[in-house]
Design a protein around this motif. Structure first.
Motif, mmCIF file in Angstrom:
data_model
loop_
_atom_site.group_PDB
_atom_site.id
_atom_site.type_symbol
_atom_site.label_atom_id
_atom_site.label_comp_id
_atom_site.label_asym_id
_atom_site.label_seq_id
_atom_site.Cartn_x
_atom_site.Cartn_y
_atom_site.Cartn_z
ATOM 1 N N MET A 163 40.165 20.864 20.272
ATOM 2 C CA MET A 163 39.040 21.425 20.258
ATOM 3 C C MET A 163 37.737 20.870 21.135
ATOM 4 S SD MET A 163 39.740 24.083 18.698
ATOM 5 C CE MET A 163 38.312 24.877 18.510
ATOM 6 N N GLN A 164 37.516 19.626 20.881
ATOM 7 C CA GLN A 164 36.595 19.022 21.630
ATOM 8 C C GLN A 164 36.687 19.103 23.213
ATOM 9 O OE1 GLN A 164 36.524 14.361 21.848
ATOM 10 N NE2 GLN A 164 34.324 14.573 21.208
ATOM 11 N N LYS A 165 37.961 19.154 23.573
ATOM 12 C CA LYS A 165 38.123 19.131 25.084
ATOM 13 C C LYS A 165 37.816 20.451 25.442
ATOM 14 C CE LYS A 165 41.443 18.367 28.639
ATOM 15 N NZ LYS A 165 41.089 19.803 29.277
ATOM 16 N N SER A 166 38.338 21.470 24.788
ATOM 17 C CA SER A 166 37.994 22.945 24.850
ATOM 18 C C SER A 166 36.398 23.155 24.889
ATOM 19 C CB SER A 166 38.684 23.897 23.685
ATOM 20 O OG SER A 166 38.048 25.245 24.029
ATOM 21 N N TYR A 167 35.690 22.619 23.979
ATOM 22 C CA TYR A 167 34.220 22.838 23.840
ATOM 23 C C TYR A 167 33.505 22.101 25.047
ATOM 24 C CZ TYR A 167 34.778 24.380 18.895
ATOM 25 O OH TYR A 167 35.041 25.084 17.848
ATOM 26 N N LEU A 168 34.013 20.985 25.308
ATOM 27 C CA LEU A 168 33.373 20.368 26.700
ATOM 28 C C LEU A 168 33.665 21.137 27.780
ATOM 29 C CD1 LEU A 168 34.193 16.582 25.876
ATOM 30 C CD2 LEU A 168 32.159 17.363 25.983
ATOM 31 N N ASP A 169 34.581 21.571 27.898
ATOM 32 C CA ASP A 169 35.183 22.278 29.339
ATOM 33 C C ASP A 169 34.049 23.440 29.290
ATOM 34 O OD1 ASP A 169 37.099 20.612 29.964
ATOM 35 O OD2 ASP A 169 38.654 21.850 29.161
ATOM 36 N N LYS A 170 34.045 24.287 28.202
ATOM 37 C CA LYS A 170 33.040 25.336 28.224
ATOM 38 C C LYS A 170 31.371 24.921 28.326
ATOM 39 C CE LYS A 170 35.851 28.213 25.189
ATOM 40 N NZ LYS A 170 35.828 28.951 23.908
ATOM 41 N N ALA A 171 31.125 23.782 27.752
ATOM 42 C CA ALA A 171 29.670 23.318 27.924
ATOM 43 C C ALA A 171 29.727 22.909 29.648
ATOM 44 C CB ALA A 171 29.616 22.020 27.266
ATOM 45 N N TYR A 172 30.462 22.354 30.378
ATOM 46 C CA TYR A 172 30.284 21.971 31.650
ATOM 47 C C TYR A 172 30.354 23.213 32.396
ATOM 48 C CZ TYR A 172 31.322 17.119 30.321
ATOM 49 O OH TYR A 172 31.390 15.965 29.739
ATOM 50 N N TYR A 173 31.201 24.337 31.926
ATOM 51 C CA TYR A 173 31.219 25.321 32.956
ATOM 52 C C TYR A 173 29.861 26.177 32.938
ATOM 53 C CZ TYR A 173 31.998 30.700 33.845
ATOM 54 O OH TYR A 173 31.878 31.724 34.353
ATOM 55 N N TYR A 174 29.289 26.330 31.641
ATOM 56 C CA TYR A 174 28.127 26.985 31.500
ATOM 57 C C TYR A 174 26.704 25.896 32.161
ATOM 58 C CZ TYR A 174 29.834 30.870 28.803
ATOM 59 O OH TYR A 174 30.516 31.815 28.407
ATOM 60 N N GLU A 175 27.044 24.753 32.157
ATOM 61 C CA GLU A 175 25.892 23.746 32.608
ATOM 62 C C GLU A 175 25.736 23.839 34.187
ATOM 63 O OE1 GLU A 175 25.232 19.240 33.086
ATOM 64 O OE2 GLU A 175 26.341 19.796 31.333
ATOM 65 N N ARG A 176 27.255 24.307 34.631
ATOM 66 C CA ARG A 176 27.129 24.458 36.197
ATOM 67 C C ARG A 176 26.156 25.881 36.636
ATOM 68 N NH1 ARG A 176 32.264 22.100 35.682
ATOM 69 N NH2 ARG A 176 33.393 24.397 35.548
ATOM 70 N N LEU A 177 26.576 27.062 35.694
ATOM 71 C CA LEU A 177 25.929 28.072 35.984
ATOM 72 C C LEU A 177 24.659 27.896 35.790
ATOM 73 C CD1 LEU A 177 28.683 30.486 34.210
ATOM 74 C CD2 LEU A 177 28.241 30.079 36.637
ATOM 75 N N MET A 178 24.126 27.242 34.793
ATOM 76 C CA MET A 178 22.692 27.107 34.478
ATOM 77 C C MET A 178 21.898 26.381 35.569
ATOM 78 S SD MET A 178 20.944 24.400 31.399
ATOM 79 C CE MET A 178 21.541 23.012 32.397
ATOM 80 N N TYR A 179 22.472 25.511 36.279
ATOM 81 C CA TYR A 179 21.989 24.776 37.299
ATOM 82 C C TYR A 179 21.783 25.757 38.349
ATOM 83 C CZ TYR A 179 23.025 20.026 35.527
ATOM 84 O OH TYR A 179 22.962 18.929 34.601
ATOM 85 N N GLU A 180 22.462 26.864 38.618
ATOM 86 C CA GLU A 180 22.383 27.660 39.793
ATOM 87 C C GLU A 180 21.282 28.907 39.723
ATOM 88 O OE1 GLU A 180 26.083 29.670 39.960
ATOM 89 O OE2 GLU A 180 27.449 28.230 40.597
ATOM 90 N N LYS A 181 20.842 28.690 38.157
ATOM 91 C CA LYS A 181 19.799 29.999 38.003
ATOM 92 C C LYS A 181 18.622 29.258 37.684
ATOM 93 C CE LYS A 181 22.838 33.198 38.455
ATOM 94 N NZ LYS A 181 22.831 33.909 39.609
ATOM 95 N N LEU A 182 18.363 28.312 37.113
ATOM 96 C CA LEU A 182 17.014 27.431 36.713
ATOM 97 C C LEU A 182 16.597 26.693 37.880
ATOM 98 C CD1 LEU A 182 17.631 26.806 33.002
ATOM 99 C CD2 LEU A 182 16.478 28.903 34.063
ATOM 100 N N PRO A 183 15.370 26.408 37.992
ATOM 101 C CA PRO A 183 14.778 25.541 39.046
ATOM 102 C C PRO A 183 15.330 23.975 38.845
ATOM 103 C CG PRO A 183 13.033 26.901 38.026
ATOM 104 C CD PRO A 183 14.146 27.355 37.236
ATOM 105 N N PRO A 184 15.313 23.303 39.900
ATOM 106 C CA PRO A 184 15.631 21.873 39.567
ATOM 107 C C PRO A 184 14.811 20.970 38.669
ATOM 108 C CG PRO A 184 15.908 22.654 41.892
ATOM 109 C CD PRO A 184 15.201 23.484 41.277
ATOM 110 N N THR A 185 13.653 21.392 38.596
ATOM 111 C CA THR A 185 12.623 20.711 37.983
ATOM 112 C C THR A 185 12.525 21.239 36.344
ATOM 113 O OG1 THR A 185 11.075 22.071 38.663
ATOM 114 C CG2 THR A 185 11.174 20.138 39.684
ATOM 115 N N TYR A 186 13.292 22.130 36.099
ATOM 116 C CA TYR A 186 13.367 22.915 34.648
ATOM 117 C C TYR A 186 13.553 21.606 33.603
ATOM 118 C CZ TYR A 186 13.956 26.328 31.041
ATOM 119 O OH TYR A 186 14.088 27.088 29.873
ATOM 120 N N GLU A 187 13.133 21.700 32.434
ATOM 121 C CA GLU A 187 13.255 20.400 31.582
ATOM 122 C C GLU A 187 14.630 20.400 31.271
ATOM 123 O OE1 GLU A 187 12.506 20.351 26.850
ATOM 124 O OE2 GLU A 187 10.589 19.736 27.807
ATOM 125 N N THR A 188 15.377 21.553 31.042
ATOM 126 C CA THR A 188 16.905 21.157 30.396
ATOM 127 C C THR A 188 17.564 20.648 31.738
ATOM 128 O OG1 THR A 188 16.542 22.936 28.687
ATOM 129 C CG2 THR A 188 18.734 22.588 29.345
#
Length: 551
Positions: A163-188
């Protein structure tokens, strides 16, 4: 939430980067800030009151903006209120037909639920979101941020590897999408990039990201404290304990001064202090942050604080028990000394009774001698020598009685004074034990000042009594010495060490070891004093001490 649990806060102030921090002064600043925390809370509550008034008076788009401002004010302050106002913003955004704002607010609601441990609720909120077409990039980025946040938390807390691996994969997936939509200087974005560099051991890159992040926040603000968190981590990973503690304390100050109730930095500072053995300060800080967590209403933070609070309490109890044991040992020692003093007083009293009996016997003998003397008055010529000897003996006995009476009286007075002093000392020790002033008590017990003061008082009492009994002793003593070697005390009614030695000889102390014991000198020193004085005597030096005994 996970970064607040797995890491600690550090403060940033660019002009201070190269300084070596004075950590004790930082602790004093924190103590002062905690004392003033009601003032900081009142300031935030005043801002909230003003914003609530504006929210109640506004309508339409303005009401939404004021509601979101209240959400930002409550976000680090009270979680329930923050959730309530973000839900109000969701309703207002949908009434305005602003679907992007609705997505953004629902995503923020999911982030808040995640940060207080409500993972199922967060996923249900996110899964219920239907993305409009088109949707603002920032709203979509916040949506991906919320998914990344909840899956990161789930991966951290799960104990199931698959389950940890599954959750990490999803976290990394959404992290990449987040980088594409938010400014590089955004806090998160900055936070996640720095976390990733730290996890990969690339501290140089992590520090560079933190430098970039620092440029986007205002010094002393709440975001500033979060940025300082990762500055602390960088120095901790580098092993720079001085700088890491500096940044940590600065982060704590930023949280307190912004009335932030969700505090990770104070918890981490308490942990660091516990590891260093400063249990009293650690207990004070963890109690403060526990009160803040209760006010904020975060189950996660209370779960995090509880084990540390328990460990600090356990260590503090062990230290207190050790200290109490030491204090009881000290009190037992003092009690034993007091008992010994009572025994000495008892023996002195018995000795005094024996002396009184001897004095009465001497008085009876004197009466008998007087009777015999009157009976033999007709034989004056034959007994004149005997009468003179008896008269001399009688005078010596009277003088001896007078000396003994004087010294016994003074001795009993000193004993009474020492009992009072010992009782005062006991009271002082008992008071300091109650107040737990152990360091001061330890310093007092190490000092020899009390011994030196009492010795000085003993010598002063001896000099006073001796000169009262033998007021012309100094002049008569100097009369036995060569003029250039005569001794003149600098203080009136005080004896010098040289004269004090021969005063003791006058009282019958001929053994150098006994004189040394009374004056707290070595036997060799007393011997040298006696030899030097006798070398300056007028006439036969071998008869000098015998002459002193007759003064």
């Amino acid at each position: 939430m996970r970064y607040l649990i797995t890491t600690t806060l550090l403060f940033l102030s660019a002009p201070l980067w190269a300084q070596t921090p004075d950590i004790e002064s930082r602790y004093k600043e924190i103590d002062q800030a905690i004392a003033e925390s009601p003032h900081y809370v009142a300031q935030r509550e005043a801002k909230i009151t003003s914003a609530r008034h504006a929210f109640e008076q506004a309508s339409g788009r303005q009401k939404y903006e004021e509601g979101y401002k209240l959400y930002e004010l409550y976000r680090p302050f009270v979680s329930d209120s923050a959730i309530w106002f973000i839900r109000q913003c969701i309703t207002l955004a949908e009434q305005l037909g602003d679907l992007s704002a609705s997505v953004r607010c629902r995503s923020q609601l999911a982030i808040r639920c995640t940060n207080i441990g409500m993972y199922d609720e967060a996923l249900n909120i996110l899964d219920s979101i239907r993305l409009p077409d088109p949707v603002e990039q920032t709203a979509l980025g916040t949506y991906y941020e919320a998914y990344n946040n909840v899956y990161s938390e789930l991966s951290y807390y799960t104990h199931l590897n698959d389950m940890q691996k599954s959750y990490l994969d999803k976290a990394y997936y959404y992290e990449r999408l987040m980088y594409e939509k938010l400014p590089p200087t955004y806090e998160t974005c900055l936070l996640k990039r720095e976390q990733r560099a730290q996890g990969e051991g690339d501290l140089k890159t992590a520090m560079a990201i933190n430098d970039e992040w620092l440029k986007t926040v205002e010094a002393g603000s709440h975001p500033y404290a979060l940025t300082a968190l990762y500055r602390y981590i960088e120095y901790k990973l580098q092993g720079d304990s001085a700088q890491m503690m500096f940044w940590l304390t600065e982060s704590v100050l930023a949280d307190i001064r912004n009335a932030a109730m969700d505090q990770g930095s104070m918890w981490e500072l308490a942990n660091e202090l516990m590891l260093k053995g400063d249990l009293e300060r650690a207990s004070h800080y963890i109690s403060y942050t526990s009160d803040c967590a209760n006010r904020y209403g975060s189950r996660q933070r209370n779960w995090q604080i509880a084990p540390l609070l328990s460990q600090i309490a356990k260590n503090y109890k062990a230290q207190s028990e050790r200290t109490t044991h030491q204090l009881w040992m000290t009190l037992a020692a003092i009690s034993i000394l007091a008992l010994l003093l009572l025994v000495v007083l008892f023996l002195v009293h018995r000795r005094n009774q024996q002396l009184d009996m001897a004095r009465k016997a001497l008085s009876t003998a004197n009466s008998q001698l007087s009777t015999v003397n009157s009976q033999l008055s007709t034989q004056k010529d034959e007994l004149s020598v005997l009468n003179a000897q008896l008269s001399t003996l009688n005078s010596q006995l009277s003088e001896s009685n007078r000396v003994k009476d004087e010294y016994i009286g003074r001795f009993m007075s000193l004993c009474a004074q020492y009992i009072d002093k010992l009782d005062n000392y006991r009271k002082m020790v008992n008071k300091k034990m109650k107040n737990k002033e152990l360091d001061e008590l330890f310093q007092i017990s190490k000092s020899t000042e009390l011994k030196e003061k009492e010795l000085e008082e003993l010598y002063e009492n001896f000099d006073t009594v001796f000169l009262h009994l033998f007021p012309n002793f100094i002049d008569d003593f100097n009369g036995l010495l060569q003029p250039e070697l005569r001794i003149h005390p600098k203080e009136e009614n005080r004896l010098t060490t040289d004269i004090r030695i021969f005063a003791l000889i006058r009282l019958g102390f001929e053994d150098s070891s006994k004189i040394a014991e009374f004056l707290h000198y070595s036997v060799n020193t007393i011997y040298n004093y006696r030899a030097r004085i006798k070398n300056g005597a007028l006439g036969n030096r071998e008869q000098f001490e015998n002459k002193v005994k007759t003064l």
